[in-house]
Design a protein around this motif. Structure first.
Motif, PDB file in Angstrom:
ATOM      1  N   LYS A  64      23.608  31.489  32.223  1.00 12.02           N
ATOM      2  CA  LYS A  64      23.481  32.598  31.260  1.00 12.02           C
ATOM      3  C   LYS A  64      24.194  33.837  31.780  1.00 12.02           C
ATOM      4  O   LYS A  64      24.892  34.526  31.023  1.00 12.02           O
ATOM      5  CB  LYS A  64      22.006  32.918  30.999  1.00 12.02           C
ATOM      6  N   HIS A  65      24.038  34.104  33.051  1.00 19.24           N
ATOM      7  CA  HIS A  65      24.719  35.267  33.649  1.00 19.24           C
ATOM      8  C   HIS A  65      26.241  35.088  33.598  1.00 19.24           C
ATOM      9  O   HIS A  65      26.968  36.034  33.289  1.00 19.24           O
ATOM     10  CB  HIS A  65      24.277  35.473  35.098  1.00 19.24           C
ATOM     11  N   LEU A  66      26.684  33.877  33.877  1.00 18.54           N
ATOM     12  CA  LEU A  66      28.121  33.616  33.837  1.00 18.54           C
ATOM     13  C   LEU A  66      28.655  33.728  32.411  1.00 18.54           C
ATOM     14  O   LEU A  66      29.763  34.235  32.206  1.00 18.54           O
ATOM     15  CB  LEU A  66      28.426  32.238  34.415  1.00 18.54           C
ATOM     16  N   ARG A  67      27.902  33.272  31.428  1.00 20.58           N
ATOM     17  CA  ARG A  67      28.338  33.422  30.029  1.00 20.58           C
ATOM     18  C   ARG A  67      28.449  34.893  29.654  1.00 20.58           C
ATOM     19  O   ARG A  67      29.391  35.298  28.973  1.00 20.58           O
ATOM     20  CB  ARG A  67      27.359  32.717  29.086  1.00 20.58           C
ATOM     21  N   TYR A  68      27.476  35.682  30.100  1.00 26.70           N
ATOM     22  CA  TYR A  68      27.533  37.125  29.854  1.00 26.70           C
ATOM     23  C   TYR A  68      28.767  37.725  30.525  1.00 26.70           C
ATOM     24  O   TYR A  68      29.506  38.495  29.907  1.00 26.70           O
ATOM     25  CB  TYR A  68      26.250  37.794  30.367  1.00 26.70           C
ATOM     26  N   ASP A  69      28.992  37.350  31.787  1.00 26.52           N
ATOM     27  CA  ASP A  69      30.167  37.845  32.517  1.00 26.52           C
ATOM     28  C   ASP A  69      31.457  37.412  31.828  1.00 26.52           C
ATOM     29  O   ASP A  69      32.416  38.191  31.744  1.00 26.52           O
ATOM     30  CB  ASP A  69      30.165  37.341  33.957  1.00 26.52           C
ATOM     31  N   LEU A  70      31.472  36.172  31.322  1.00 23.28           N
ATOM     32  CA  LEU A  70      32.660  35.671  30.641  1.00 23.28           C
ATOM     33  C   LEU A  70      32.918  36.457  29.356  1.00 23.28           C
ATOM     34  O   LEU A  70      34.061  36.840  29.084  1.00 23.28           O
ATOM     35  CB  LEU A  70      32.512  34.180  30.325  1.00 23.28           C
ATOM     36  N   ASP A  71      31.880  36.707  28.579  1.00 25.86           N
ATOM     37  CA  ASP A  71      32.053  37.503  27.356  1.00 25.86           C
ATOM     38  C   ASP A  71      32.573  38.894  27.676  1.00 25.86           C
ATOM     39  O   ASP A  71      33.479  39.404  27.006  1.00 25.86           O
ATOM     40  CB  ASP A  71      30.735  37.612  26.581  1.00 25.86           C
ATOM     41  N   GLU A  72      32.021  39.497  28.706  1.00 25.34           N
ATOM     42  CA  GLU A  72      32.463  40.830  29.127  1.00 25.34           C
ATOM     43  C   GLU A  72      33.918  40.800  29.594  1.00 25.34           C
ATOM     44  O   GLU A  72      34.716  41.678  29.243  1.00 25.34           O
ATOM     45  CB  GLU A  72      31.554  41.330  30.251  1.00 25.34           C
ATOM     46  N   ALA A  73      34.273  39.782  30.363  1.00 28.86           N
ATOM     47  CA  ALA A  73      35.645  39.664  30.860  1.00 28.86           C
ATOM     48  C   ALA A  73      36.627  39.422  29.714  1.00 28.86           C
ATOM     49  O   ALA A  73      37.726  39.972  29.701  1.00 28.86           O
ATOM     50  CB  ALA A  73      35.735  38.531  31.886  1.00 28.86           C
ATOM     51  N   LYS A  74      36.226  38.606  28.740  1.00 31.43           N
ATOM     52  CA  LYS A  74      37.090  38.360  27.584  1.00 31.43           C
ATOM     53  C   LYS A  74      37.272  39.632  26.754  1.00 31.43           C
ATOM     54  O   LYS A  74      38.384  39.905  26.276  1.00 31.43           O
ATOM     55  CB  LYS A  74      36.512  37.253  26.705  1.00 31.43           C
ATOM     56  N   ASN A  75      36.207  40.388  26.584  1.00 33.25           N
ATOM     57  CA  ASN A  75      36.316  41.656  25.845  1.00 33.25           C
ATOM     58  C   ASN A  75      37.245  42.619  26.573  1.00 33.25           C
ATOM     59  O   ASN A  75      38.080  43.285  25.951  1.00 33.25           O
ATOM     60  CB  ASN A  75      34.942  42.292  25.638  1.00 33.25           C
ATOM     61  N   ASN A  76      37.090  42.707  27.878  1.00 38.15           N
ATOM     62  CA  ASN A  76      37.958  43.571  28.681  1.00 38.15           C
ATOM     63  C   ASN A  76      39.415  43.120  28.567  1.00 38.15           C
ATOM     64  O   ASN A  76      40.323  43.943  28.403  1.00 38.15           O
ATOM     65  CB  ASN A  76      37.504  43.558  30.139  1.00 38.15           C
ATOM     66  N   LEU A  77      39.636  41.819  28.625  1.00 35.19           N
ATOM     67  CA  LEU A  77      40.991  41.280  28.487  1.00 35.19           C
ATOM     68  C   LEU A  77      41.574  41.630  27.130  1.00 35.19           C
ATOM     69  O   LEU A  77      42.727  42.055  27.027  1.00 35.19           O
ATOM     70  CB  LEU A  77      40.991  39.765  28.690  1.00 35.19           C
ATOM     71  N   SER A  78      40.778  41.512  26.098  1.00 35.76           N
ATOM     72  CA  SER A  78      41.244  41.842  24.750  1.00 35.76           C
ATOM     73  C   SER A  78      41.648  43.312  24.645  1.00 35.76           C
ATOM     74  O   SER A  78      42.698  43.640  24.078  1.00 35.76           O
ATOM     75  CB  SER A  78      40.149  41.517  23.737  1.00 35.76           C
ATOM     76  N   LEU A  80      42.596  45.244  27.126  1.00 31.26           N
ATOM     77  CA  LEU A  80      43.809  45.437  27.927  1.00 31.26           C
ATOM     78  C   LEU A  80      45.040  44.890  27.216  1.00 31.26           C
ATOM     79  O   LEU A  80      46.116  45.497  27.277  1.00 31.26           O
ATOM     80  CB  LEU A  80      43.642  44.781  29.296  1.00 31.26           C
ATOM     81  N   LEU A  81      44.893  43.767  26.533  1.00 32.38           N
ATOM     82  CA  LEU A  81      46.025  43.222  25.782  1.00 32.38           C
ATOM     83  C   LEU A  81      46.445  44.162  24.655  1.00 32.38           C
ATOM     84  O   LEU A  81      47.642  44.324  24.394  1.00 32.38           O
ATOM     85  CB  LEU A  81      45.689  41.835  25.236  1.00 32.38           C
ATOM     86  N   ASP A  82      45.468  44.795  24.008  1.00 33.77           N
ATOM     87  CA  ASP A  82      45.800  45.780  22.971  1.00 33.77           C
ATOM     88  C   ASP A  82      46.541  46.970  23.568  1.00 33.77           C
ATOM     89  O   ASP A  82      47.519  47.461  22.993  1.00 33.77           O
ATOM     90  CB  ASP A  82      44.542  46.261  22.247  1.00 33.77           C
ATOM     91  N   LYS A  83      46.082  47.416  24.726  1.00 32.23           N
ATOM     92  CA  LYS A  83      46.753  48.538  25.396  1.00 32.23           C
ATOM     93  C   LYS A  83      48.160  48.157  25.822  1.00 32.23           C
ATOM     94  O   LYS A  83      49.091  48.963  25.700  1.00 32.23           O
ATOM     95  CB  LYS A  83      45.937  48.998  26.604  1.00 32.23           C
ATOM     96  N   LEU A  84      48.317  46.936  26.317  1.00 27.48           N
ATOM     97  CA  LEU A  84      49.647  46.464  26.716  1.00 27.48           C
ATOM     98  C   LEU A  84      50.563  46.385  25.497  1.00 27.48           C
ATOM     99  O   LEU A  84      51.728  46.787  25.568  1.00 27.48           O
ATOM    100  CB  LEU A  84      49.549  45.108  27.405  1.00 27.48           C
ATOM    101  N   LYS A  85      50.049  45.905  24.394  1.00 31.25           N
ATOM    102  CA  LYS A  85      50.844  45.821  23.161  1.00 31.25           C
ATOM    103  C   LYS A  85      51.288  47.213  22.719  1.00 31.25           C
ATOM    104  O   LYS A  85      52.453  47.422  22.382  1.00 31.25           O
ATOM    105  CB  LYS A  85      50.030  45.152  22.056  1.00 31.25           C
ATOM    106  N   THR A  86      50.372  48.160  22.743  1.00 31.25           N
ATOM    107  CA  THR A  86      50.700  49.533  22.360  1.00 31.25           C
ATOM    108  C   THR A  86      51.742  50.121  23.306  1.00 31.25           C
ATOM    109  O   THR A  86      52.701  50.759  22.863  1.00 31.25           O
ATOM    110  CB  THR A  86      49.438  50.410  22.355  1.00 31.25           C
ATOM    111  N   SER A  87      51.573  49.878  24.585  1.00 31.74           N
ATOM    112  CA  SER A  87      52.534  50.374  25.566  1.00 31.74           C
ATOM    113  C   SER A  87      53.913  49.766  25.332  1.00 31.74           C
ATOM    114  O   SER A  87      54.933  50.460  25.416  1.00 31.74           O
ATOM    115  CB  SER A  87      52.027  50.038  26.971  1.00 31.74           C
ATOM    116  N   ASP A  88      53.950  48.490  25.018  1.00 32.67           N
ATOM    117  CA  ASP A  88      55.213  47.816  24.721  1.00 32.67           C
ATOM    118  C   ASP A  88      55.851  48.412  23.467  1.00 32.67           C
ATOM    119  O   ASP A  88      57.056  48.671  23.437  1.00 32.67           O
ATOM    120  CB  ASP A  88      54.972  46.317  24.545  1.00 32.67           C
ATOM    121  N   GLU A  89      55.053  48.641  22.440  1.00 37.40           N
ATOM    122  CA  GLU A  89      55.571  49.244  21.214  1.00 37.40           C
ATOM    123  C   GLU A  89      56.117  50.642  21.479  1.00 37.40           C
ATOM    124  O   GLU A  89      57.150  51.031  20.924  1.00 37.40           O
ATOM    125  CB  GLU A  89      54.478  49.299  20.145  1.00 37.40           C
TER     126      GLU A  89
END
Length: 103
Positions: A64-78, A80-89
């Motif tokens: 359960k803790h790992l699933r929570y950590d995974l959800d948090e990590a995926k949200n953080n990745l998302s 960061l990917l949006d920020k990277l896209k904006t920076s690229d644009e």
């Protein structure tokens, strides 16, 4: 990139160039791209490591803790990917500005 975002980025680039100058604006935008790229790589590695830990985990509470950590990590990745896209644009708009005003 749609026209509205392009226009917003282009205006931001004009302001950045006005404040920093061409070379410093280029440096700033390249550093931003580089930093976000590094952060995305790190976030992807974190997601991968958590998934690997989940495969090996047998304890349900720890899972359960790992699933929570995974959800948090995926949200953080998302994010960061949006920020990277904006920076690229933004950098694309910077290059377009150079073609239009410095050729």
């Amino acid at each position: 990139m749609d026209k509205i975002m392009y226009s917003k980025h282009y205006d931001a680039i004009k302001g950045l160039i006005k404040d920093l100058g061409l070379d410093a604006a280029d440096d700033y935008l390249q550093n931003e791209l580089s930093n976000f790229t590094k952060e995305v790589v790190s976030a992807r590695e974190r997601v991968y490591l958590i998934k690997e830990s989940m495969i090996l985990q047998t304890n349900s509470d720890e899972m359960k803790h790992l699933r929570y950590d995974l959800d948090e990590a995926k949200n953080n990745l998302s994010i960061l990917l949006d920020k990277l896209k904006t920076s690229d644009e933004m950098y694309i708009c910077y290059k377009e500005y150079l073609r239009n005003h410095c050729s």
